[in-house]
Structure formats: structure tokens, C-alpha cells
Design a protein around this motif. Structure first.
Motif, PDB file in Angstrom:
ATOM      1  N   ASP A   1       0.841  -1.204   0.000  1.00 30.47           N
ATOM      2  CA  ASP A   1       0.000   0.000   0.000  1.00 30.47           C
ATOM      3  C   ASP A   1       0.872   1.249   0.000  1.00 30.47           C
ATOM      4  N   PHE A   2       1.998   1.176   0.734  1.00 27.95           N
ATOM      5  CA  PHE A   2       3.009   2.227   0.609  1.00 27.95           C
ATOM      6  C   PHE A   2       4.377   1.667   0.951  1.00 27.95           C
ATOM      7  N   VAL A   3       5.427   2.448   0.598  1.00 26.47           N
ATOM      8  CA  VAL A   3       6.805   1.964   0.718  1.00 26.47           C
ATOM      9  C   VAL A   3       7.602   2.943   1.577  1.00 26.47           C
ATOM     10  N   ILE A   4       8.390   2.399   2.495  1.00 31.64           N
ATOM     11  CA  ILE A   4       9.295   3.232   3.294  1.00 31.64           C
ATOM     12  C   ILE A   4      10.722   2.957   2.812  1.00 31.64           C
ATOM     13  N   GLY A   5      11.407   4.010   2.387  1.00 29.53           N
ATOM     14  CA  GLY A   5      12.800   3.880   1.947  1.00 29.53           C
ATOM     15  C   GLY A   5      13.720   4.174   3.119  1.00 29.53           C
ATOM     16  N   SER A   6      14.068   3.121   3.866  1.00 26.98           N
ATOM     17  CA  SER A   6      14.968   3.291   5.016  1.00 26.98           C
ATOM     18  C   SER A   6      16.257   2.533   4.715  1.00 26.98           C
ATOM     19  N   ASP A   7      16.820   2.814   3.539  1.00 26.29           N
ATOM     20  CA  ASP A   7      17.969   2.047   3.063  1.00 26.29           C
ATOM     21  C   ASP A   7      19.289   2.804   3.235  1.00 26.29           C
ATOM     22  N   GLY A   8      19.326   3.678   4.235  1.00 27.33           N
ATOM     23  CA  GLY A   8      20.601   4.218   4.701  1.00 27.33           C
ATOM     24  C   GLY A   8      21.262   5.234   3.792  1.00 27.33           C
ATOM     25  N   VAL A   9      22.506   5.541   4.133  1.00 29.77           N
ATOM     26  CA  VAL A   9      23.217   6.645   3.485  1.00 29.77           C
ATOM     27  C   VAL A   9      23.353   6.445   1.970  1.00 29.77           C
ATOM     28  N   ARG A  10      23.543   5.205   1.526  1.00 32.07           N
ATOM     29  CA  ARG A  10      23.674   4.959   0.085  1.00 32.07           C
ATOM     30  C   ARG A  10      22.359   4.426  -0.505  1.00 32.07           C
ATOM     31  N   SER A  11      21.285   5.088  -0.136  1.00 32.83           N
ATOM     32  CA  SER A  11      19.922   4.701  -0.514  1.00 32.83           C
ATOM     33  C   SER A  11      19.707   4.604  -2.035  1.00 32.83           C
TER      34      SER A  11
ATOM     35  N   ALA B   1      36.986   5.374   3.556  1.00 36.60           N
ATOM     36  CA  ALA B   1      36.131   4.588   2.672  1.00 36.60           C
ATOM     37  C   ALA B   1      34.694   4.887   3.048  1.00 36.60           C
ATOM     38  N   ASP B   2      33.819   4.921   2.041  1.00 38.81           N
ATOM     39  CA  ASP B   2      32.435   5.213   2.397  1.00 38.81           C
ATOM     40  C   ASP B   2      31.675   3.916   2.680  1.00 38.81           C
ATOM     41  N   THR B   3      32.336   2.983   3.326  1.00 39.84           N
ATOM     42  CA  THR B   3      31.668   1.774   3.803  1.00 39.84           C
ATOM     43  C   THR B   3      31.850   1.739   5.318  1.00 39.84           C
ATOM     44  N   TRP B   4      31.175   0.773   5.954  1.00 38.24           N
ATOM     45  CA  TRP B   4      31.252   0.668   7.412  1.00 38.24           C
ATOM     46  C   TRP B   4      32.365  -0.279   7.844  1.00 38.24           C
ATOM     47  N   SER B   5      33.041  -0.922   6.884  1.00 36.51           N
ATOM     48  CA  SER B   5      33.927  -1.994   7.297  1.00 36.51           C
ATOM     49  C   SER B   5      35.343  -1.901   6.739  1.00 36.51           C
ATOM     50  N   GLN B   6      35.730  -0.708   6.279  1.00 36.39           N
ATOM     51  CA  GLN B   6      37.087  -0.526   5.771  1.00 36.39           C
ATOM     52  C   GLN B   6      38.107  -0.660   6.906  1.00 36.39           C
ATOM     53  N   LYS B   7      39.102  -1.537   6.717  1.00 34.92           N
ATOM     54  CA  LYS B   7      40.078  -1.743   7.801  1.00 34.92           C
ATOM     55  C   LYS B   7      41.200  -0.699   7.761  1.00 34.92           C
ATOM     56  N   THR B   8      41.828  -0.496   8.915  1.00 32.09           N
ATOM     57  CA  THR B   8      43.010   0.346   8.961  1.00 32.09           C
ATOM     58  C   THR B   8      44.011  -0.276   9.940  1.00 32.09           C
ATOM     59  N   SER B   9      45.118   0.405  10.166  1.00 31.04           N
ATOM     60  CA  SER B   9      46.152  -0.190  11.032  1.00 31.04           C
ATOM     61  C   SER B   9      46.459   0.734  12.205  1.00 31.04           C
ATOM     62  N   LEU B  10      47.041   0.128  13.231  1.00 31.22           N
ATOM     63  CA  LEU B  10      47.429   0.884  14.420  1.00 31.22           C
ATOM     64  C   LEU B  10      48.480   1.945  14.065  1.00 31.22           C
TER      65      LEU B  10
END
Ligand code: FAD
Length: 419
Positions: free
Chosen positions: A178-188, A271-280
Motif C-alpha cells: 500500500d506504501f513503501v518506506i525507503g529506510s535504506d541508509g546513506v547509500r539509498s 572509505a564510504d563503507t562501514w567496514s574498511q580496515k586500517t592499522s594501528l
């Protein structure tokens, strides 16, 4: 027509029946795109209002990500009204705010026990994975008010028809709602359907390192113990153009770090992702010159858990609604993390959506009601988004102007809590 606050209060009253009991709603079929914090909260609230909710999430949720997240009084209050008590899954209250110079001189200490008692709901520090899990259970469990939401994981939505209220999945299947909610985050992907064009994200100019350590490891080291002694203490080390924020979560057993600095210095290039690794090594290089005790603290991080996170921003959208599609959460207003309100505003959006779809809503009113949702939410969410930008744009001035203190009181105030 449904105009402004009068209409909002009319629907709010009909939601509660004026005496705290929920009136039967029409039972729309609502398609929710994205099972993040906003989409799941909307599913819980809509389910409680008597709607049939189907959620489509691209990921498998095998390994949900994230570190800690603020549940300020405004968002914590909404969750409590939905029956979710974050203390049950380890969220601990924020009890103090302390600020240091990079060299380790204490410039401010505020006791928040008093405000926490004054606010209608305490300011909590939660682990995102625990919060997400609790929301998922509340949306889908068989018991509870209303029909359980159906959660379809590994189902990426590739298209939406806002006029027909249909979504198309990657496997080609089309689903009618009946209706749609677009809750697909920053890269919607749903945002494009509302805007009628691509809406480009851009860097906010800042990147962040994210990680956690155990509080015990900080307490065991005489050099760092002082930073971990007080439960619920949020500490900020303010540099000229960079800062480190640390706070405990998970019943005060873990310390969460967000280290914010200019993009150009971000170790992994950001990185524009949530899981880009980095180092100490990258991290300590960016924060070279900070108090050696603080460096000792961040050196306790498990090197495999270090994440580099580019903080994205976006132009303000002219509208969040088209036909029977409405944006919610980061899809509508991506947040920088400088005031800990991204999750909170998604939660506020979600409850507002359920309020406007309460009572005896009719199918012909769907677009009008979605517009009312936008009217209730847009100015507030975008104002807070702007505060967050200001707080991130000039880190030193923010420290000097007490912006953080301002925020703590502003969002925690009863006036906001009740809105
Ligand atoms: P999100 O929470 O970003 O949720 C969006 C959801 O939509 C995601 O589950 C995504 O997989 C799904 N999705 C996207 N596109 C599609 C599609 N085409 N079809 C189907 N599903 C789709 N904030 C913090 O403060 N601290 C953190 O540590 C932190 N970690 C995060 C980790 C992850 C993996 C994510 C997704 C977000 C994280 N955030 C974190 C951000 C914070 O949760 C959000 O900014 C905020 O809660 C707004 O929520 P939202 O529901 O609008 O968006």
C-alpha cells in the motif's frame, strides 16, 4: 487537507484514543526497504498500529556490524514507549563528560547524573549490534502487539515504483504494497526515486577511526587506568583539527573510540563503507603528539578490529515523499556522527510515521499522510543535521564554544523529549 500541528495532534490523539489505548488501524501492507535502526523501529511501531509489515534487507545479517551508538533521551524515550529498554541489553547511562587538551590537560568535567535524573529518560550508550538485535526481535517475534513483521534478508531492492507502491528485488520479483518506506541508509537507492535524479554524496571533509577495547585492559595499565575509572564517563581529547571521543558501553565493560580527523590524513584513504580496515600505525601517526597516556590507550586496540570510516554528507532534499514512497532515517538525511543523533533521528522518523498511520486511515489518504510525516519531521531532523555539521566543521571552536555541552542539554531537555 492535513495541515501542520493541528493535524499532527489530531492523528496523535487518534493513535492513543485520547486515553492511552490504541485504536484499530486500517491495516495497510507496508513495504520497508532496509532493516537498519530506522527501518526496524518503523516496523515495530507500524506493527503495533495494526499494519502488515514486510521488510527487505540486502545483507544476510550473519555478521552485523558497528560499534557503540548514543541513545539520547529523545530516542531512548521513543524506544521505551515501544517496549524496548536498552538497559536490558547492556546499554549504560552516560554519567559524566570530561574534556582534555591533546596534551592531556583536563579543561572540563560535567557530572551528568543530575541531568540524567531530570530528563524523562536517561541518556544511554548502547552497542549498535545489541540494539539492532533487540529491534529485529521486537519487529519479528510472534508474541507482542500486532502481526509480526516479515523480515526478508539477502533481498536487495533494486527499484521502486512510487505511484504503484511496488518494489523490485534483485531476483526480478515485484512485490505490491500500500506504501513503501525507503529506510535504506546513506547509500539509498530509493532516494533517487523520490528526487527523480541521482543525489550525490560527498565527503564531509572528515574521516574517523572506530574501534573498541575492553575497559579492564585500560584499568589494568597504571598509565591508562585514570581514563577508565568512572563508569559512564564520555571523554573527548580536543585537538585543533582532530579529536578523539571515548565512551563505555555494554554494561561499562567496553570502551568505544571514534577518532575524527581531516579526510586527507585518514590512514586507509577513508572509505564510504562501514567496514574498511586500517592499522594501528596509521592511527598513531594521525594522532602523533597527543598525550602518551592516550596513545597507550588506543594502542590496546585489537589490530584486526580497526575500522576507517569516511564521514559522508549530502545536499538537503527538497522533499522526502513521492506518491506512496517516503524516505526515513539516513536515506532522507544522512548524519555525520558529531552529535550522536543519526540513530536518534531515524528512530524519531519511525515513530512519527506510525503516528500518522494510526486510527482510521484510508487508502486515498496515503500520500497526504506521508506528506504530513514529512511536515512533522523534516525541519527538526535537518536542523539537528546542521548542528552536527557545525560540530564537525571546526573542532577547536566547538570545544571552546561548549558545543558539546550545549548538545548534551539541548537534546536531553524535556521539551525535546516530549516532542
Ligand atoms: P542504516 O542503519 O544505515 O540501515 C540501512 C539498512 O538498509 C542497512 O541494513 C542496509 O544493508 C540496508 N540497505 C541498503 N540498501 C538496500 C537495498 N537496496 N535493499 C535492501 N536493503 C538495503 N552509527 C554509529 O553511530 N556507530 C556505529 O558504529 C555504526 N555502525 C554502523 C554499521 C553499519 C553496518 C550500518 C549499516 C550503520 C552503522 N551506523 C553506525 C549508522 C547508524 O546505524 C545509522 O546512521 C542510523 O542509525 C540511521 O539508521 P538508518 O536505518 O537510516 O540506516
Amino acid at each position: 487537507g492535513l495541515n501542520g500541528t493541528d493535524a499532527a495532534s489530531k492523528y496523535a490523539n487518534s493513535a492513543s484514543g485520547g486515553n492511552g489505548t490504541v485504536q484499530p488501524a486500517s491495516g495497510f501492507k507496508v513495504l520497508v526497504v532496509g532493516a537498519g535502526i530506522g527501518g526496524l523501529t518503523a516496523a515495530i511501531a507500524l506493527r503495533q498500529q495494526g499494519h502488515e509489515v514486510l521488510i527487505f534487507e540486502q545483507s544476510k545479517f550473519n555478521n552485523e556490524l558497528g560499534a557503540a551508538i548514543h541513545l539520547a533521551p529523545n530516542s531512548n524515550g521513543v524506544l521505551r514507549r515501544l517496549g524496548i529498554f536498552a538497559e536490558d541489553f547492556g546499554a549504560n547511562p552516560m554519567q559524566a563528560l570530561t574534556e582534555y587538551t591533546p596534551e592531556g590537560e583536563c579543561t572540563k568535567h560535567i557530572d551528568l547524573d543530575g541531568p540524567n535524573k531530570m530528563w524523562q529518560h536517561p541518556w544511554l550508550l548502547a552497542h549498535r549490534v545489541h540494539l539492532h538485535d533487540a529491534l529485529k526481535k521486537a519487529a519479528t517475534r510472534p508474541e507482542g502487539q500486532g502481526k509480526p513483521a516479515e523480515l526478508h534478508t539477502s533481498n536487495r531492492v533494486i527499484d521502486v515504483d512510487p505511484e504503484a507502491a511496488t518494489i523490485t528485488l534483485e531476483n526480478g520479483e515485484t512485490i505490491q504494497g500500500d506504501f513503501v518506506i525507503g529506510s535504506d541508509g546513506v547509500r539509498s537507492v530509493t532516494r533517487k526515486k523520490v528526487a527523480g535524479r541521482d543525489v550525490n554524496l560527498f565527503s564531509s571533509g572528515k574521516s574517523a577511526f572506530r574501534f573498541m577495547i575492553t575497559r579492564q585492559s585500560a584499568l589494568d595499565d597504571p598509565i591508562t587506568a585514570k581514563f577508565a575509572q568512572s563508569p559512564g564517563e564520555l571523554i573527548i581529547w580536543f585537538g585543533t583539527d582532530r579529536r578523539i571521543v571515548m565512551y563505555p558501553t555494554t554494561n561499562n565493560t567496553q570502551l568505544n573510540f571514534v577518532c575524527i580527523h581531516p579526510d586527507s590524513e585518514s590512514g586507509a584513504g577513508g572509505a564510504d563503507t562501514w567496514s574498511q580496515k586500517t592499522s594501528l600505525e596509521e592511527m598513531t601517526k594521525v594522532y602523533e603528539g597527543f598525550d602518551p597516556a592516550m596513545i597507550a590507550l588506543i594502542s590496546k586496540a585489537d589490530k584486526d578490529s580497526l575500522k576507517a570510516w569516511k564521514l559522508m554528507d549530502m545536499e538537503t532534499l527538497p522533499t522526502w515523499v513521492r506518491g506512496k514512497l517516503a524516505l526515513l532515517g539516513d536515506a532522507a538525511h544522512p548524519f555525520t556522527p558529531h552529535q550522536g543523533q543519526g540513530g536518534g533521528q531515524a528512530i524519531e522518523d519511525a515513530i512519527s510515521m506510525a503516528v500518522v498511520f494510526s486510527g482510521d486511515a484510508k487508502k486515498e489518504e496515503i500520500n497526504e499522510r506521508l506528506n504530513l510525516y514529512e511536515k512533522i519531521r523534516k525541519e527538526r531532523a535537518e536542523t539537528i543535521q546542521e548542528y552536527s555539521r557545525i560540530a564537525g566543521s571546526d573542532i577547536k571552536a566547538v570545544g571552546q564554544n561548549n558545543m558539546q555541552t550545549y548538545t548534551v542539554y539541548n537534546f536531553g531537555h524535556d521539551e525535546y523529549d516530549n516532542s
